[in-house]
Design an enzyme around this catalytic site. Structure first.
Site, PDB file in Angstrom:
ATOM      1  N   PRO A   2       0.750  -1.259  -0.031  1.00 33.48           N
ATOM      2  CA  PRO A   2       0.002  -0.012   0.142  1.00 33.48           C
ATOM      3  C   PRO A   2       0.852   1.259  -0.033  1.00 33.48           C
ATOM      4  O   PRO A   2       1.698   1.472   0.976  1.00 33.48           O
ATOM      5  CB  PRO A   2      -1.023  -0.073   1.214  1.00 33.48           C
ATOM      6  CG  PRO A   2      -0.801  -1.643   1.576  1.00 33.48           C
ATOM      7  CD  PRO A   2       0.270  -2.098   0.964  1.00 33.48           C
ATOM      8  N   GLU A   3       0.890   2.016  -0.992  1.00 37.03           N
ATOM      9  CA  GLU A   3       1.424   3.346  -0.932  1.00 37.03           C
ATOM     10  C   GLU A   3       0.228   4.267  -0.798  1.00 37.03           C
ATOM     11  O   GLU A   3      -0.960   4.103  -0.557  1.00 37.03           O
ATOM     12  CB  GLU A   3       2.060   3.504  -2.489  1.00 37.03           C
ATOM     13  CG  GLU A   3       3.182   2.307  -2.619  1.00 37.03           C
ATOM     14  CD  GLU A   3       3.737   2.787  -3.945  1.00 37.03           C
ATOM     15  OE1 GLU A   3       4.140   3.819  -4.477  1.00 37.03           O
ATOM     16  OE2 GLU A   3       4.254   1.705  -4.749  1.00 37.03           O
ATOM     17  N   LYS A  58       1.152   7.190   4.436  1.00 33.93           N
ATOM     18  CA  LYS A  58       0.767   5.934   4.335  1.00 33.93           C
ATOM     19  C   LYS A  58      -0.032   5.256   5.566  1.00 33.93           C
ATOM     20  O   LYS A  58      -0.108   4.256   5.618  1.00 33.93           O
ATOM     21  CB  LYS A  58       1.742   5.103   3.705  1.00 33.93           C
ATOM     22  CG  LYS A  58       2.407   5.381   2.403  1.00 33.93           C
ATOM     23  CD  LYS A  58       3.679   4.606   2.138  1.00 33.93           C
ATOM     24  CE  LYS A  58       4.628   5.258   0.949  1.00 33.93           C
ATOM     25  NZ  LYS A  58       5.705   4.378   0.698  1.00 33.93           N
ATOM     26  N   ARG A 304      16.031  -0.912  -4.318  1.00 33.57           N
ATOM     27  CA  ARG A 304      14.657  -1.511  -4.890  1.00 33.57           C
ATOM     28  C   ARG A 304      14.570  -1.739  -6.239  1.00 33.57           C
ATOM     29  O   ARG A 304      15.250  -1.292  -7.139  1.00 33.57           O
ATOM     30  CB  ARG A 304      13.558  -0.309  -4.655  1.00 33.57           C
ATOM     31  CG  ARG A 304      13.637   0.449  -3.252  1.00 33.57           C
ATOM     32  CD  ARG A 304      13.418  -0.531  -2.037  1.00 33.57           C
ATOM     33  NE  ARG A 304      12.303  -0.960  -2.088  1.00 33.57           N
ATOM     34  CZ  ARG A 304      11.244  -0.491  -1.720  1.00 33.57           C
ATOM     35  NH1 ARG A 304      11.047   0.851  -1.143  1.00 33.57           N
ATOM     36  NH2 ARG A 304       9.979  -0.981  -1.781  1.00 33.57           N
TER      37      ARG A 304
END
Length: 324
Positions: A2-3, A58, A304
DNA sequence: CACTTGACCTGTCCGC
DNA sequence: TGCGGACAGGTCAAGT
């Protein structure tokens, strides 16, 4: 995880589903997911009514009539799913702070948790709780809110509403990128402190701008035609203006599409989000760039997985890059 | 301070 | 099939 768009989607869903409901019971399996002492839970959570559901970056905040707030971070694999079904009380006959186990599973048929209609692969959730359920809230009317988290990175914390702005994260977090008064100039200035970082690392830094994660970092950098390893100081004002617009466009579109479901994100009703159908580079390595036809590649940047079109996002010159 | 890396967990996928 | 390793959307605490 979830961003921002995923958390906002969950917030909107919960806002319409749980406000006004009173909490009757709470069960959790590990203090890592829900660290509060039982006495505080008894005093400030049990019997409390939900008054509001808010979001900052977030982080979700569920406000209670007791002046306390449930602060929730979903991290990588967290889910908050509401199930409006009257369940037999004996199914949840587990004392607070005792672990959930297989015998305490509430049987809910898969078709009773509403999935995205028409999606052939949307059976992300069968019955709840399942083995990833960390916290179960039961409301007075028999409905439930489940906090699921496969990897146990996420958490739910009960604290006084007035103290929420004082927690470290809230004090340091940057501005909300979708607010109407957030300007191009502010956006540009937020990066100054990270002059020597790769632009992607700075975008992911929550103290620069709130809510950007790996998906929307890659998507917006592609939109602005900026290579993720360009250093912050080498990005021009015109490029920052482009990035500002792309980031807002991408996040607004993602909210409109209910977020991105890659593996296990679901909204407050257990439904998937469909932004991945519209993604231009994220998880599209090996496919053609929709702008120029070049094959999209994946590599590691800022620690990432990172996706770019190598033609649209030209590699930085050595002086533009930090490190090698 | 600014910046990088590893740690926190569990599950899945890929190559041997 | 089985097994080991790499990897997964996010932050932190350490390290330089």
């Amino acid at each position: 995880m979830p961003e921002l768009p995923e958390v906002e989607t969950v917030r909107r869903g919960l806002h319409g589903l749980i406000i006004g409901r009173a909490i009757k019971k709470v069960v959790h399996d590990t203090p890592k997911s829900f660290p509060n002492a039982a006495a505080d839970v008894e005093r400030f959570l049990i019997g409390a009514k939900i008054t509001d559901v808010r979001r900052r970056a977030k982080v979700l905040m569920i406000d209670l009539s007791t002046g306390y707030t449930l602060v929730i971070h979903l991290k990588m694999t967290g889910q908050l799913v509401f199930v409006d079904k009257n369940l037999e009380d004996r199914s949840l006959n587990v004392e607070y702070s005792q672990p959930l186990n297989s015998t305490s599973t509430i049987p809910i048929a898969a078709d009773e948790v509403r999935f995205g209609a028409g999606h052939p692969n949307d059976s992300l959730i069968g019955e709840l709780p399942d083995r990833s359920t960390r916290v179960t809230f039961t409301f007075e009317d028999g409905s439930h809110l489940f906090f699921n988290d496969q990897r146990k990175f996420g958490w739910v914390k009960l604290m006084p509403t007035l103290e929420v702005p004082n927690i470290d994260f809230m004090r340091k977090v940057g501005p909300e990128p979708l607010e109407h008064d957030f300007t191009q100039a502010q956006f540009r200035e937020r990066f100054a402190r990270r002059a020597k970082s790769p632009i992607k690392a700075a975008l992911l830094d929550q103290t620069v701008v709130a809510g950007v994660g790996n998906i929307y970092a890659d998507e917006s950098l592609w939109g602005a035609k900026i290579h993720p390893l360009r250093k912050v100081a080498s990005v021009t004002d015109a490029e920052y203006d482009l990035l500002y617009g792309e980031l807002r466009d991408v996040m607004n579109l993602a909210i409109e599409k209910g977020g991105s479901t890659d593996k296990n994100y679901v909204n407050a009703e257990g439904k998937r989000g469909s932004y991945m159908d519209f993604a231009r580079v994220f998880r599209r390595e090996g496919q053609e760039c929709s702008r120029c036809g070049t094959i999209i590649v994946k590599f590691k940047a800022a620690g990432r997985g990172t996706h770019i079109c190598p033609k649209c996002q030209t590699a930085p010159t050595p002086s533009d890059t930090i490190g090698t």
